[in-house]
Design a protein around this motif. Structure first.
Motif, PDB file in Angstrom:
ATOM      1  N   ASP A 154      -7.725  -5.140  -6.908  1.00  0.00           N
ATOM      2  CA  ASP A 154      -7.722  -6.593  -6.754  1.00  0.00           C
ATOM      3  C   ASP A 154      -6.472  -7.185  -7.418  1.00  0.00           C
ATOM      4  O   ASP A 154      -6.233  -6.965  -8.604  1.00  0.00           O
ATOM      5  CB  ASP A 154      -8.983  -7.192  -7.384  1.00  0.00           C
ATOM      6  CG  ASP A 154      -9.063  -8.689  -7.196  1.00  0.00           C
ATOM      7  OD1 ASP A 154      -9.552  -9.136  -6.152  1.00  0.00           O
ATOM      8  OD2 ASP A 154      -8.591  -9.431  -8.101  1.00  0.00           O
ATOM      9  N   ARG A 155      -5.700  -7.921  -6.632  1.00  0.00           N
ATOM     10  CA  ARG A 155      -4.385  -8.392  -7.104  1.00  0.00           C
ATOM     11  C   ARG A 155      -4.500  -9.365  -8.280  1.00  0.00           C
ATOM     12  O   ARG A 155      -3.823  -9.212  -9.304  1.00  0.00           O
ATOM     13  CB  ARG A 155      -3.631  -9.076  -5.952  1.00  0.00           C
ATOM     14  CG  ARG A 155      -2.269  -9.627  -6.321  1.00  0.00           C
ATOM     15  CD  ARG A 155      -1.644 -10.343  -5.160  1.00  0.00           C
ATOM     16  NE  ARG A 155      -2.383 -11.542  -4.801  1.00  0.00           N
ATOM     17  CZ  ARG A 155      -2.198 -12.746  -5.367  1.00  0.00           C
ATOM     18  NH1 ARG A 155      -1.287 -12.892  -6.310  1.00  0.00           N
ATOM     19  NH2 ARG A 155      -2.903 -13.773  -4.995  1.00  0.00           N
ATOM     20  N   GLN A 181      -9.668   1.674  -6.516  1.00  0.00           N
ATOM     21  CA  GLN A 181      -9.903   2.810  -5.636  1.00  0.00           C
ATOM     22  C   GLN A 181      -8.794   3.838  -5.863  1.00  0.00           C
ATOM     23  O   GLN A 181      -7.666   3.651  -5.432  1.00  0.00           O
ATOM     24  CB  GLN A 181      -9.907   2.358  -4.169  1.00  0.00           C
ATOM     25  CG  GLN A 181     -11.070   1.463  -3.804  1.00  0.00           C
ATOM     26  CD  GLN A 181     -11.043   1.087  -2.332  1.00  0.00           C
ATOM     27  OE1 GLN A 181     -10.768   1.920  -1.466  1.00  0.00           O
ATOM     28  NE2 GLN A 181     -11.315  -0.185  -2.046  1.00  0.00           N
ATOM     29  N   TYR A 182      -9.136   4.908  -6.597  1.00  0.00           N
ATOM     30  CA  TYR A 182      -8.156   5.970  -6.864  1.00  0.00           C
ATOM     31  C   TYR A 182      -8.914   7.239  -7.214  1.00  0.00           C
ATOM     32  O   TYR A 182      -9.682   7.268  -8.186  1.00  0.00           O
ATOM     33  CB  TYR A 182      -7.223   5.593  -8.017  1.00  0.00           C
ATOM     34  CG  TYR A 182      -6.222   6.690  -8.349  1.00  0.00           C
ATOM     35  CD1 TYR A 182      -5.155   6.954  -7.500  1.00  0.00           C
ATOM     36  CD2 TYR A 182      -6.371   7.473  -9.495  1.00  0.00           C
ATOM     37  CE1 TYR A 182      -4.251   7.965  -7.781  1.00  0.00           C
ATOM     38  CE2 TYR A 182      -5.459   8.483  -9.791  1.00  0.00           C
ATOM     39  CZ  TYR A 182      -4.410   8.726  -8.930  1.00  0.00           C
ATOM     40  OH  TYR A 182      -3.518   9.725  -9.197  1.00  0.00           O
ATOM     41  N   ASP A 215      -6.026  -8.043  -2.142  1.00  0.00           N
ATOM     42  CA  ASP A 215      -5.880  -6.710  -2.744  1.00  0.00           C
ATOM     43  C   ASP A 215      -4.454  -6.211  -2.557  1.00  0.00           C
ATOM     44  O   ASP A 215      -3.776  -6.600  -1.605  1.00  0.00           O
ATOM     45  CB  ASP A 215      -6.828  -5.698  -2.088  1.00  0.00           C
ATOM     46  CG  ASP A 215      -8.284  -5.952  -2.447  1.00  0.00           C
ATOM     47  OD1 ASP A 215      -8.533  -6.659  -3.435  1.00  0.00           O
ATOM     48  OD2 ASP A 215      -9.165  -5.448  -1.721  1.00  0.00           O
ATOM     49  N   VAL A 216      -4.003  -5.356  -3.475  1.00  0.00           N
ATOM     50  CA  VAL A 216      -2.692  -4.731  -3.327  1.00  0.00           C
ATOM     51  C   VAL A 216      -2.848  -3.219  -3.327  1.00  0.00           C
ATOM     52  O   VAL A 216      -3.822  -2.680  -3.868  1.00  0.00           O
ATOM     53  CB  VAL A 216      -1.703  -5.145  -4.442  1.00  0.00           C
ATOM     54  CG1 VAL A 216      -1.320  -6.599  -4.310  1.00  0.00           C
ATOM     55  CG2 VAL A 216      -2.269  -4.848  -5.826  1.00  0.00           C
ATOM     56  N   PRO A 271       1.019  -5.493   0.028  1.00  0.00           N
ATOM     57  CA  PRO A 271      -0.222  -6.206   0.327  1.00  0.00           C
ATOM     58  C   PRO A 271      -1.163  -5.275   1.089  1.00  0.00           C
ATOM     59  O   PRO A 271      -0.713  -4.426   1.875  1.00  0.00           O
ATOM     60  CB  PRO A 271       0.237  -7.383   1.204  1.00  0.00           C
ATOM     61  CG  PRO A 271       1.543  -6.962   1.776  1.00  0.00           C
ATOM     62  CD  PRO A 271       2.167  -6.025   0.780  1.00  0.00           C
ATOM     63  N   SER A 272      -2.468  -5.384   0.861  1.00  0.00           N
ATOM     64  CA  SER A 272      -3.409  -4.512   1.580  1.00  0.00           C
ATOM     65  C   SER A 272      -3.376  -4.804   3.073  1.00  0.00           C
ATOM     66  O   SER A 272      -3.605  -3.915   3.896  1.00  0.00           O
ATOM     67  CB  SER A 272      -4.825  -4.693   1.036  1.00  0.00           C
ATOM     68  OG  SER A 272      -5.222  -6.056   1.141  1.00  0.00           O
ATOM     69  N   GLU A 273      -3.078  -6.064   3.432  1.00  0.00           N
ATOM     70  CA  GLU A 273      -2.918  -6.448   4.830  1.00  0.00           C
ATOM     71  C   GLU A 273      -1.729  -7.388   4.939  1.00  0.00           C
ATOM     72  O   GLU A 273      -1.650  -8.380   4.215  1.00  0.00           O
ATOM     73  CB  GLU A 273      -4.172  -7.152   5.359  1.00  0.00           C
ATOM     74  CG  GLU A 273      -5.384  -6.254   5.500  1.00  0.00           C
ATOM     75  CD  GLU A 273      -6.562  -7.000   6.117  1.00  0.00           C
ATOM     76  OE1 GLU A 273      -6.407  -8.206   6.412  1.00  0.00           O
ATOM     77  OE2 GLU A 273      -7.623  -6.383   6.276  1.00  0.00           O
TER      78      GLU A 273
END
Length: 374
Positions: A261-262, A312-313, A338-339, A354-356
């Motif tokens: 989350d950015r 998420q990792y 999210d990034v 950017p996630s999108e």
């Protein structure tokens, strides 16, 4: 020469172009605005010889035509304190005495001969032209300009690089520590070409373009560029030199990917960074088991900070160090919630995406790591 203008409209135009004027200049008349009255149109110019910004407005009851220059400070200071009202300027073109009449009083200035004002740089007939959407150009400048450098030894880094082609435009800025690459297919050029826009005119465009709609005209040659908008015309000298091959510094194989989350990451880094060493501003990120541990310390003052966030990792444990202010700048510049962090190891640059991406554009940011002693 005589004319009447709205006080608030005049102030708005003059404030917009006043940002061009340098606080110190070797040419005294460049402390002034140049005014040109032709018919019912009053054209106003501000310049520092390398960057020139021109705007115009309609006036009422014009008498005569001509050029004159007025001190920017002497004119702007009283204008800021006027409520909306008509102002009448009366200029004696022989003595350059200027009388400003408002409903409440009369004010006297001494102007200068406008013929002495330096001429604007003009681009060649062979210049390249393209027509970007104003808001798309604004977005590209806003996304990149903060990453440009202030480096006297490498002037090519002190601006935004425009890499144009039929497929779109890529705008890049870097200071050697961080890099931002913004690509859009909304803007393109018939021929493959490029130029480096200096930081000052880029920031001027950042202030003016929000008022523009639709497309604008941009032309440039090997030395100068001009941006023609509905209410303003900006001309500037371009940075001479070859911009580094930006694609070569972007690492291609980054096996470790983190989704986070950015805003939460940015706020966590801000809090922890207040406990970092003031000289280095180093923060450490340890990624493992869908968590990131963010730490900072200042051994000289026995202070430290630590926070743990979920992410998420699921790769091998990876620790990397970044300068906190740079990381915060990049995270603040990315529009998505999210990034994605793409990392190879602690010695190679980290990519933050950017996630999108927004439609018809791609944003990539890169940050060089700092050396870790542990």
């Amino acid at each position: 020469m005589k004319f009447t203008v709205s006080s608030s409209a005049l102030l708005s135009h003059l404030q917009a172009i006043s940002r061009v004027i340098n606080s110190k200049t070797s040419i005294p008349i460049l402390d002034s605005f140049l005014f040109k009255l032709e018919g019912t149109v009053l054209t106003m110019t501000a310049s520092d010889t390398e960057t020139t910004l021109v705007t115009s407005m309609e006036v009422l009851n014009p008498e005569g035509e001509g050029l004159f220059a007025l001190s920017a400070k002497q004119l702007l200071d009283p204008l800021k304190d006027f409520t909306e009202q008509p102002l009448t300027f009366d200029i004696d073109q022989e003595s350059m005495a200027v009388t400003l009449v408002s409903p409440y009083g009369k004010y006297c200035f001494v102007g200068q001969n406008g013929e002495e004002y330096p001429k604007m740089n003009e681009i060649k007939e062979t210049a390249t032209w393209f027509n970007p959407n104003a808001q798309q150009l604004l977005k590209g400048i806003t996304r990149t300009i903060f990453a440009s450098a202030d480096d006297e030894l490498r002037p090519v880094m002190n601006g935004v690089f425009f890499d144009l082609g039929p497929e779109g435009v890529t705008m890049v800025a870097s200071d050697g520590h961080k890099l931002v690459k913004y690509t859009t297919t909304e803007v393109n050029s018939e021929v493959k070409t490029s130029f480096i826009l200096p930081k000052k005119p880029a920031n001027l465009l950042k202030n003016i373009l929000p008022k523009e709609e639709g497309t604008i005209k941009v032309g440039f040659d090997d030395k100068n560029a001009v941006f023609i908008m509905s209410g303003y015309q900006l001309s500037c000298r371009l940075i001479d030199g070859r911009f580094p091959n930006y694609n070569s510094v972007i690492p291609q194989n980054n096996p470790n990917k983190v989704i986070i989350d950015r805003v939460s990451l940015m706020n966590s880094v801000k809090r922890v960074a207040s406990f970092s060493n003031q000289a280095t501003n180093l923060i450490k990120l340890l990624f493992e088991n869908n968590n990131v541990v963010i730490t900072a310390q200042d051994l000289d003052f026995s202070t430290s900070g630590e926070e743990i966030m979920t992410c998420q990792y699921d790769g091998n444990p990876l620790k990397i160090g970044f300068k906190a202010t740079f990381l915060i700048e990049l995270l603040n510049n990315i529009p998505s919630s999210d990034v994605v962090l793409e990392l190879a190891d602690q010695s190679r640059a980290g990519i933050i995406l950017p996630s999108e991406n927004e439609e018809k554009e791609i944003l990539l940011t890169l940050l060089m790591p700092m050396m870790l002693n542990d």
